[in-house]
Design an enzyme around this catalytic site. Structure first.
Site, PDB file in Angstrom:
ATOM      1  N   GLU A 170       0.828  -1.210   0.000  1.00  0.00           N
ATOM      2  CA  GLU A 170       0.000   0.000   0.000  1.00  0.00           C
ATOM      3  C   GLU A 170       0.860   1.256   0.000  1.00  0.00           C
ATOM      4  O   GLU A 170       2.045   1.222   0.283  1.00  0.00           O
ATOM      5  CB  GLU A 170      -0.930   0.020   1.216  1.00  0.00           C
ATOM      6  CG  GLU A 170      -0.326  -0.448   2.525  1.00  0.00           C
ATOM      7  CD  GLU A 170       0.895   0.295   2.981  1.00  0.00           C
ATOM      8  OE1 GLU A 170       0.885   1.542   2.921  1.00  0.00           O
ATOM      9  OE2 GLU A 170       1.863  -0.336   3.406  1.00  0.00           O
ATOM     10  N   GLY A 310       6.352  -0.188   4.294  1.00  0.00           N
ATOM     11  CA  GLY A 310       5.124  -0.476   3.561  1.00  0.00           C
ATOM     12  C   GLY A 310       5.441  -0.839   2.125  1.00  0.00           C
ATOM     13  O   GLY A 310       6.490  -1.407   1.840  1.00  0.00           O
ATOM     14  N   GLU A 311       4.523  -0.542   1.220  1.00  0.00           N
ATOM     15  CA  GLU A 311       4.680  -0.812  -0.215  1.00  0.00           C
ATOM     16  C   GLU A 311       4.689  -2.298  -0.542  1.00  0.00           C
ATOM     17  O   GLU A 311       4.821  -2.676  -1.700  1.00  0.00           O
ATOM     18  CB  GLU A 311       5.974  -0.189  -0.782  1.00  0.00           C
ATOM     19  CG  GLU A 311       6.129   1.300  -0.573  1.00  0.00           C
ATOM     20  CD  GLU A 311       7.466   1.834  -1.069  1.00  0.00           C
ATOM     21  OE1 GLU A 311       8.217   1.072  -1.725  1.00  0.00           O
ATOM     22  OE2 GLU A 311       7.778   3.008  -0.811  1.00  0.00           O
ATOM     23  N   GLY A 312       4.614  -3.177   0.451  1.00  0.00           N
ATOM     24  CA  GLY A 312       4.782  -4.604   0.210  1.00  0.00           C
ATOM     25  C   GLY A 312       6.228  -5.031   0.263  1.00  0.00           C
ATOM     26  O   GLY A 312       6.553  -6.171  -0.095  1.00  0.00           O
TER      27      GLY A 312
END
Length: 344
Positions: A170, A310-312
């Site tokens: 995300e 975050g961001e995966g």
């Protein structure tokens, strides 16, 4: 919305365990790799599992509260700027996906920006960001349902390409606040113990964030899972909720990233308990609430590197360990085939 998520079958557990224990190693010597191999094999219902077309989907969305700058050190505009960075290949998640041959998809779930059909961007925009939940629900119920449905549809489309292994990341300035509120709402843990530094708040900034979110939490009258999701917002979180549910319904191996992704999984879990059967927790985030979510789920994460980007990124970095678990199960010799005496 109905998702038909069946619990994992126990029918092949003993045969998989026998295959693992017959490998040329002492019993349990590969530790957590053996646990991972067993889980993926159960998900795929085979003792020779494979990871096909691994994909990571990053959902981006803006939060109304971020416009105030009270809970986030970065301005809301950074969300859109980072989406462009993803599309141009310049973010950490781009690097890690490239390194590990993971297909990367970027989704506009509700960014407060007009991307004008930017190449490579999946347009699933619900609205130009959520409302400020200091004044009431962040989204309408129908918007929450729409976001869940779009997340599910995106996963279905990816599944049709032959993908059986998927993770979610995300981007959204202010989304650790939404995640903390959802965590408190679904776990019963006091809100003050769910709030962390986010993108780098000072100690005084964290104290202010806790005070603001405590007031928001106290003012919420939502009762059902969807109402709680809609009140505390995050189109990217709502879309991830639908993505988790559809991926589990399709019996995909689901890679769980960090704090924000786990908050979406809390919602998905409240809607359908069996979703957890298909999830592998890839890392323990440095955001202070995440380890409490892992405890709530009674799950262990593969890595603990202090990451909180975050961001995966945690899912992508841990992916080679998942490959190792599958690799030893499929490729390692048994005592019998290697003609080595088995002392057990």
């Amino acid at each position: 919305m109905q998702f038909n998520i069946t619990p994992l079958s126990d029918s092949i557990v003993q045969s998989i365990k026998h295959k693992i224990d017959s490998k040329t190693k002492p019993l349990g010597a590969l530790g957590m790799l053996e646990t991972i191999a067993l889980k993926v094999a159960r998900i795929q219902e085979t003792d020779s599992p494979s990871l096909k077309n691994p994909t990571l989907v990053v959902f981006a969305g803006d939060h109304g509260i971020a416009k105030e700058g009270q809970v986030n050190p970065y301005p809301q505009s950074v969300t859109a700027q980072m989406v462009y960075n993803f599309l141009e290949g310049g973010a950490a998640i781009n690097s890690f996906c490239k390194q590990n041959s993971i297909d990367l998809k970027i989704v506009d779930a509700g960014v407060n920006h007009n991307f004008k059909n930017a190449p490579g961007l999946i347009d699933a925009k619900i609205e130009y960001g959520t409302r400020n939940y200091q004044q009431g629900p962040a989204m309408q119920l129908d918007q929450g349902y729409a976001a869940i449905a779009k997340g599910a549809t995106i996963v279905s489309t990816i599944y049709k390409t032959g993908c059986n292994c998927i993770g979610f990341g995300e981007m959204g300035i202010g989304n650790t606040s939404s995640a903390a509120l959802l965590m408190a709402a679904f776990t019963g843990i006091p809100i003050k113990d769910c709030v962390g530094a986010g993108t780098g708040l000072s100690s005084s900034g964290i104290a202010q964030k806790k005070e603001i979110l405590a007031r928001v939490f106290k003012g919420c009258t939502a009762t059902s899972p969807i109402e709680k999701l809609a009140y505390f917002g995050g189109f990217e979180i709502a879309m991830m909720t639908g993505a988790f549910l559809r991926a589990a319904e399709l019996k995909m191996t689901v890679l769980v990233d960090g704090f924000i992704a786990s908050s979406a999984l809390l919602v998905a879990h409240a809607l359908h308990k069996n979703v957890l059967d298909y999830c592998i927790f890839m890392h323990n985030s440095g955001e202070q609430g995440h380890h409490k979510i892992l405890e709530y789920f009674r799950q262990n994460a593969i890595l603990d590197l202090g990451m909180r980007l975050g961001e995966g990124t945690g899912a992508a970095v841990a992916f080679p360990i998942l490959q190792s678990a599958i690799g030893f199960l499929n490729d390692m010799a048994s005592f019998e085939t290697a003609q080595i005496d088995n002392p057990m």
